[in-house]
Write a protein that holds these residues in place. Structure first.
Motif, PDB file in Angstrom:
ATOM      1  N   GLU A 158      -5.151  77.069  87.263  1.00  0.00           N
ATOM      2  CA  GLU A 158      -4.161  77.848  88.466  1.00  0.00           C
ATOM      3  C   GLU A 158      -3.449  78.989  88.108  1.00  0.00           C
ATOM      4  N   ALA A 159      -3.416  79.349  86.987  1.00  0.00           N
ATOM      5  CA  ALA A 159      -2.511  80.401  86.485  1.00  0.00           C
ATOM      6  C   ALA A 159      -3.372  81.587  86.311  1.00  0.00           C
ATOM      7  N   THR A 160      -4.685  81.443  86.347  1.00  0.00           N
ATOM      8  CA  THR A 160      -5.523  82.900  85.964  1.00  0.00           C
ATOM      9  C   THR A 160      -6.630  82.956  87.355  1.00  0.00           C
TER      10      THR A 160
ATOM     11  N   LEU B 287       8.531  80.616  86.726  1.00  0.00           N
ATOM     12  CA  LEU B 287       9.169  79.674  87.801  1.00  0.00           C
ATOM     13  C   LEU B 287       8.571  78.456  88.168  1.00  0.00           C
ATOM     14  N   ILE B 288       7.255  78.608  88.521  1.00  0.00           N
ATOM     15  CA  ILE B 288       6.541  77.384  88.996  1.00  0.00           C
ATOM     16  C   ILE B 288       6.594  76.400  87.650  1.00  0.00           C
ATOM     17  N   PHE B 289       6.206  76.813  86.557  1.00  0.00           N
ATOM     18  CA  PHE B 289       6.166  75.379  85.670  1.00  0.00           C
ATOM     19  C   PHE B 289       7.792  75.106  85.240  1.00  0.00           C
TER      20      PHE B 289
ATOM     21  N   SER C  45      -7.844  72.165  84.380  1.00  0.00           N
ATOM     22  CA  SER C  45      -8.034  72.174  85.825  1.00  0.00           C
ATOM     23  C   SER C  45      -7.421  71.071  86.497  1.00  0.00           C
ATOM     24  N   LEU C  46      -7.101  71.136  87.639  1.00  0.00           N
ATOM     25  CA  LEU C  46      -6.381  70.186  88.651  1.00  0.00           C
ATOM     26  C   LEU C  46      -7.212  68.861  88.586  1.00  0.00           C
ATOM     27  N   VAL C  47      -8.513  69.002  89.045  1.00  0.00           N
ATOM     28  CA  VAL C  47      -9.233  67.872  89.233  1.00  0.00           C
ATOM     29  C   VAL C  47      -9.753  67.256  87.917  1.00  0.00           C
TER      30      VAL C  47
ATOM     31  N   ARG D  72      -4.308  87.067  88.209  1.00  0.00           N
ATOM     32  CA  ARG D  72      -3.342  87.341  86.799  1.00  0.00           C
ATOM     33  C   ARG D  72      -2.155  87.109  87.316  1.00  0.00           C
ATOM     34  N   HIS D  73      -1.313  85.806  87.505  1.00  0.00           N
ATOM     35  CA  HIS D  73      -0.078  85.925  88.271  1.00  0.00           C
ATOM     36  C   HIS D  73       0.835  86.651  87.266  1.00  0.00           C
ATOM     37  N   HIS D  74       1.985  87.189  87.987  1.00  0.00           N
ATOM     38  CA  HIS D  74       3.112  87.662  87.103  1.00  0.00           C
ATOM     39  C   HIS D  74       3.722  86.742  86.471  1.00  0.00           C
TER      40      HIS D  74
ATOM     41  N   GLN E 211       6.793  86.186  85.461  1.00  0.00           N
ATOM     42  CA  GLN E 211       8.042  85.345  86.148  1.00  0.00           C
ATOM     43  C   GLN E 211       7.451  84.304  87.063  1.00  0.00           C
ATOM     44  N   LYS E 212       6.321  84.525  87.819  1.00  0.00           N
ATOM     45  CA  LYS E 212       5.795  83.501  88.921  1.00  0.00           C
ATOM     46  C   LYS E 212       5.219  82.198  88.009  1.00  0.00           C
ATOM     47  N   ILE E 213       4.546  82.497  86.980  1.00  0.00           N
ATOM     48  CA  ILE E 213       3.966  81.402  86.260  1.00  0.00           C
ATOM     49  C   ILE E 213       5.278  80.602  85.695  1.00  0.00           C
TER      50      ILE E 213
ATOM     51  N   VAL F  42       1.123  65.799  92.797  1.00  0.00           N
ATOM     52  CA  VAL F  42       2.327  66.949  93.211  1.00  0.00           C
ATOM     53  C   VAL F  42       1.973  68.199  92.573  1.00  0.00           C
ATOM     54  N   LEU F  43       1.770  69.025  93.588  1.00  0.00           N
ATOM     55  CA  LEU F  43       1.249  70.290  93.034  1.00  0.00           C
ATOM     56  C   LEU F  43       2.557  71.352  92.765  1.00  0.00           C
ATOM     57  N   GLY F  44       2.419  72.547  92.192  1.00  0.00           N
ATOM     58  CA  GLY F  44       3.481  73.195  91.812  1.00  0.00           C
ATOM     59  C   GLY F  44       4.389  73.863  92.644  1.00  0.00           C
ATOM     60  N   ASP F  45       3.828  73.719  94.159  1.00  0.00           N
ATOM     61  CA  ASP F  45       4.908  74.327  95.223  1.00  0.00           C
ATOM     62  C   ASP F  45       4.744  73.021  96.113  1.00  0.00           C
ATOM     63  N   GLN F  46       5.042  72.007  95.615  1.00  0.00           N
ATOM     64  CA  GLN F  46       5.291  70.437  96.469  1.00  0.00           C
ATOM     65  C   GLN F  46       6.415  69.781  95.878  1.00  0.00           C
TER      66      GLN F  46
ATOM     67  N   GLU G 210       0.361  71.354  84.524  1.00  0.00           N
ATOM     68  CA  GLU G 210       0.376  72.765  84.544  1.00  0.00           C
ATOM     69  C   GLU G 210      -1.007  73.084  83.900  1.00  0.00           C
ATOM     70  N   VAL G 211      -1.681  73.783  84.757  1.00  0.00           N
ATOM     71  CA  VAL G 211      -3.063  74.150  84.269  1.00  0.00           C
ATOM     72  C   VAL G 211      -3.465  75.754  84.241  1.00  0.00           C
ATOM     73  N   ALA G 212      -4.163  76.333  83.187  1.00  0.00           N
ATOM     74  CA  ALA G 212      -4.758  77.438  83.141  1.00  0.00           C
ATOM     75  C   ALA G 212      -5.421  77.832  84.404  1.00  0.00           C
TER      76      ALA G 212
ATOM     77  N   TRP H  36      -7.134  77.630 100.134  1.00  0.00           N
ATOM     78  CA  TRP H  36      -8.262  76.816 100.678  1.00  0.00           C
ATOM     79  C   TRP H  36      -9.012  76.337  99.270  1.00  0.00           C
ATOM     80  N   ARG H  37      -9.075  77.305  98.366  1.00  0.00           N
ATOM     81  CA  ARG H  37      -9.625  77.032  97.186  1.00  0.00           C
ATOM     82  C   ARG H  37      -9.396  75.599  96.630  1.00  0.00           C
ATOM     83  N   VAL H  38      -8.145  75.440  96.415  1.00  0.00           N
ATOM     84  CA  VAL H  38      -7.576  74.086  96.033  1.00  0.00           C
ATOM     85  C   VAL H  38      -7.807  72.763  96.820  1.00  0.00           C
ATOM     86  N   ILE H  39      -7.780  73.188  98.113  1.00  0.00           N
ATOM     87  CA  ILE H  39      -8.357  71.968  99.203  1.00  0.00           C
ATOM     88  C   ILE H  39      -9.847  71.702  99.012  1.00  0.00           C
TER      89      ILE H  39
HETATM   90  C1  DLZ Z   1       0.425  79.028  91.633  1.00  0.00           C
HETATM   91  C2  DLZ Z   1       0.003  78.149  90.903  1.00  0.00           C
HETATM   92  C3  DLZ Z   1       0.192  78.228  89.445  1.00  0.00           C
HETATM   93  C4  DLZ Z   1       0.332  79.539  88.668  1.00  0.00           C
HETATM   94  N1  DLZ Z   1       0.100  77.229  88.443  1.00  0.00           N
HETATM   95  C5  DLZ Z   1      -0.087  75.951  88.904  1.00  0.00           C
HETATM   96  C6  DLZ Z   1      -0.242  74.867  88.098  1.00  0.00           C
HETATM   97  O1  DLZ Z   1      -0.318  75.106  87.110  1.00  0.00           O
HETATM   98  N2  DLZ Z   1      -0.308  73.639  88.647  1.00  0.00           N
HETATM   99  C7  DLZ Z   1      -0.118  73.371  89.878  1.00  0.00           C
HETATM  100  O2  DLZ Z   1      -0.096  72.238  90.428  1.00  0.00           O
HETATM  101  N3  DLZ Z   1      -0.162  74.398  90.831  1.00  0.00           N
HETATM  102  C8  DLZ Z   1      -0.058  75.469  90.324  1.00  0.00           C
HETATM  103  N4  DLZ Z   1      -0.071  76.838  91.077  1.00  0.00           N
HETATM  104  C9  DLZ Z   1       0.139  76.462  92.943  1.00  0.00           C
HETATM  105  C10 DLZ Z   1      -1.173  76.136  93.038  1.00  0.00           C
HETATM  106  O3  DLZ Z   1      -2.206  77.129  92.555  1.00  0.00           O
HETATM  107  C11 DLZ Z   1      -1.769  76.325  94.434  1.00  0.00           C
HETATM  108  O4  DLZ Z   1      -1.540  77.863  94.886  1.00  0.00           O
HETATM  109  C12 DLZ Z   1      -0.845  75.766  95.575  1.00  0.00           C
HETATM  110  O5  DLZ Z   1      -0.608  74.439  95.272  1.00  0.00           O
HETATM  111  C13 DLZ Z   1      -1.267  76.072  96.987  1.00  0.00           C
HETATM  112  O6  DLZ Z   1      -0.208  75.667  98.080  1.00  0.00           O
END
Ligand code: DLZ
Ligand code: FAD
Ligand code: SF4
Length: 509
Positions: free
Chosen positions: A38-40, A51-53, A83-85, A43-45, A47-49, A8-12, A34-36, A108-111
């Protein structure tokens, strides 16, 4: 039977996400991380990091509360591979799982990372959208141009939203003629609902403060909704207090009011805390109950049912190379003013400061201030894309890239828009109160006091003439240019060169 890992990703962050629906709590294990990594990548704002965490932590607790086993990696866990993987492999080794079920990510990078992972990952379609990727591809097939209005009407018919039988409610599909008025500074507006950090959010804020303080943007005050209850409260507040004026003020900008009648619900929609169909139905109910006018409700529903779905379809159809498109051949680096460096341009300084403080700007600020300036100044669209992806709380590639690369920078050559959103200072002057207090004169096109938007606008049109002069919507503009006398045209282009050479030298404009 061996467990499967359910990623389950951070936007799911809805329990109805496809991968969770397809899994079995008695057998399978949810993985959230939560992984660096995806956060770097940009260089996300902060507040965005945060919010997601925070939203991820609360969602994990909800899943556990409903009987799921959740393996959750916090950013500061010593075992976290960042890293997610890497986290999937670590959890596979821990649990003996040999396969992963995931919902198709919106980047696409995550796919690609998941498709090439050294363990089998099945990616299920993300069915939170009202138009599936396959349906959009079918709709687009054989069309020479993809236009929002056609798509939107089909979505209205398909969903029945704002329909009376087979006719659009009120007799028209679109009430834009009644919308888009300049804002009146004296009008009372309700501020959007913000939420003081709860203990879970506060803990995340403290971690983000330590880890990401070097990123552009202020972390506090932090007021985003981080769970479905808060998102629902923010939506109800918007429907009651701001929706009635949404249409009128949709395109207006005021220095003293960063949010006007906008909803500020895009982060909640994009992370899965709100459901788009439910939001549209609730807005429609406000009109049917006589609490909001049709022009406002139709305008609002068009943003979600129309634009948001259309943009998602374009992202899916265009494929992985979309974010690097550069149809206009723009190469100039992004000026430091986008990161808060000094500028005399009040509109830009204001929108960038608001972005730094809130991780939010409304659509017209993004499109017609920061976006238009980058377009007419010829900034490299890849740099513009990285900026938008990093600085806004709602930014995910599937929605940010078509808006930036396509709508705002015309770098896709016209897949999203039929003409570029180039404009002179007159547009900003009409729709905002920025120009009054600006060091530049919005009525001048040449000379040292001329508003930079004016000469850059003509310079852009002049240098892209071969591409745009035949466009029927732009031909009249070229006729205006051709009617100017030679001396005026030279003075305008001289002033444009001055502004551009200051940008190139890294000097403030
Ligand atoms: C954008 C983002 C950030 C900042 N951090 C995470 C994270 O630590 N773990 C995670 O599962 N997802 C994160 N995301 C969202 C993904 O990078 C990715 O942009 C979205 O899942 C794409 O739909
Ligand atoms: P409101 O004005 O209240 O609109 C309601 C909802 O409509 C929004 O929450 C959003 O979900 C939807 N919506 C409106 N316009 C669009 C659009 N063009 N595309 C998709 N959805 C739309 N939106 C994002 O969600 N993420 C982004 O990364 C993003 N990047 C953008 C970059 C540029 C250059 C531009 C011009 C626009 C971008 N947008 C993006 C679209 C839009 O600006 C935001 O959705 C909107 O400002 C969010 O604020 P709000 O919730 O107050 O929206
Ligand atoms: Fe922006 Fe030009 Fe107006 Fe100044 S005069 S605020 S630079 S549009």
């Amino acid at each position: 039977m061996k467990p499967r890992l359910v990623l389950v990703l951070g936007d799911q962050l809805t329990p109805r996400i496809a991968a969770v629906r397809a899994a079995d709590p008695a057998r399978d294990v949810v993985v959230m991380a939560e992984v660096a990594g995806e956060a770097t990548p940009v260089r996300h704002h902060p507040q965005k990091i945060a919010l997601i965490f925070a939203a991820m932590r609360k969602h994990a607790a909800r899943l556990e509360g409903s009987g799921w086993r959740v393996l959750y990696s916090r950013l500061d866990d010593s075992q976290n591979s960042q890293s997610l993987v890497g986290e999937l492999l670590r959890r596979a080794a821990e649990t003996g799982a040999q396969e992963v079920v995931a919902t198709r990510p919106g980047e696409w990078r995550v796919i690609r990372d998941l498709e090439t992972a050294p363990l089998p990952v099945s990616l299920l379609p993300d069915d939170r959208f009202l138009c599936s990727e396959a349906d959009f591809a079918r709709w687009a097939e054989g069309r020479s141009q993809l236009r929002l209005e056609h798509f939107y009407r089909e979505m209205r018919r398909r969903t029945g939203l704002l329909m009376d039988g087979d006719k659009p409610a009120g007799g028209q599909w679109n009430y834009d003629a009644e919308n888009r008025k300049p804002a009146r500074p004296d009008m009372f507006r309700a501020a959007p609902l913000r939420f003081p950090p709860d203990p879970v959010t506060e803990e995340v804020l403290e971690m983000v403060e330590q880890r990401f303080s070097g990123h552009f943007g202020r972390l506090r005050p932090f007021g985003w909704a981080t769970d479905p209850d808060q998102a629902e409260q923010a939506l109800a507040h918007f429907l009651k207090h701001s929706l009635p004026r949404f249409g009128d003020e949709q395109d207006a900008m005021l220095a003293g009011d960063p949010t006007l009648s906008h909803a500020l619900i895009s982060p909640s929609l994009n992370l899965g805390l709100l459901d788009p169909m439910e939001v549209c139905r609730r807005a429609e109910a406000e009109w049917r109950a006589g609490r909001a006018p049709l022009n406002a409700v139709e305008g609002f529903i068009r943003q979600i049912l129309g634009w948001r779905e259309f943009i998602r379809g374009v992202w899916s159809l265009a494929g992985p190379g979309y974010s690097t498109r550069n149809a206009l051949g723009h190469r100039r680096p992004l000026p430091p003013l986008y990161w808060g460096a000094e500028t005399q341009m009040r509109c830009l300084s204001h929108v960038v400061a608001q972005t730094r403080d809130m991780a939010y700007a409304h659509h017209i600020q993004r499109l017609m201030v920061t976006g238009t300036f980058a377009l007419i100044a010829g900034i490299d669209p890849a740099e513009v894309h990285d900026w938008y992806l990093s600085v806004y709380a709602d930014a995910l590639e599937w929605v940010e890239a078509p808006n930036t690369i396509g709508m705002s920078q015309f770098a896709d050559g016209g897949m999203v828009g039929s003409k570029p959103y180039a404009a002179s200072g007159a547009y900003i002057n009409r729709m905002s109160d920025y120009c009054g207090g600006c060091a530049y004169d919005v009525t001048e096109r040449a000379g040292p006091n001329a508003c930079p938007f004016n000469p850059l606008y003509w310079d852009f049109l002049n240098r892209q003439r071969d591409r745009f002069a035949a466009n029927p919507r732009m031909a009249p503009i070229y006729r205006n240019w051709d009617r100017m006398d030679e001396a005026t045209r030279t003075a305008i282009l001289d002033r444009a060169r001055q502004v551009l050479s200051r940008l190139d030298a890294g000097e403030p404009v």
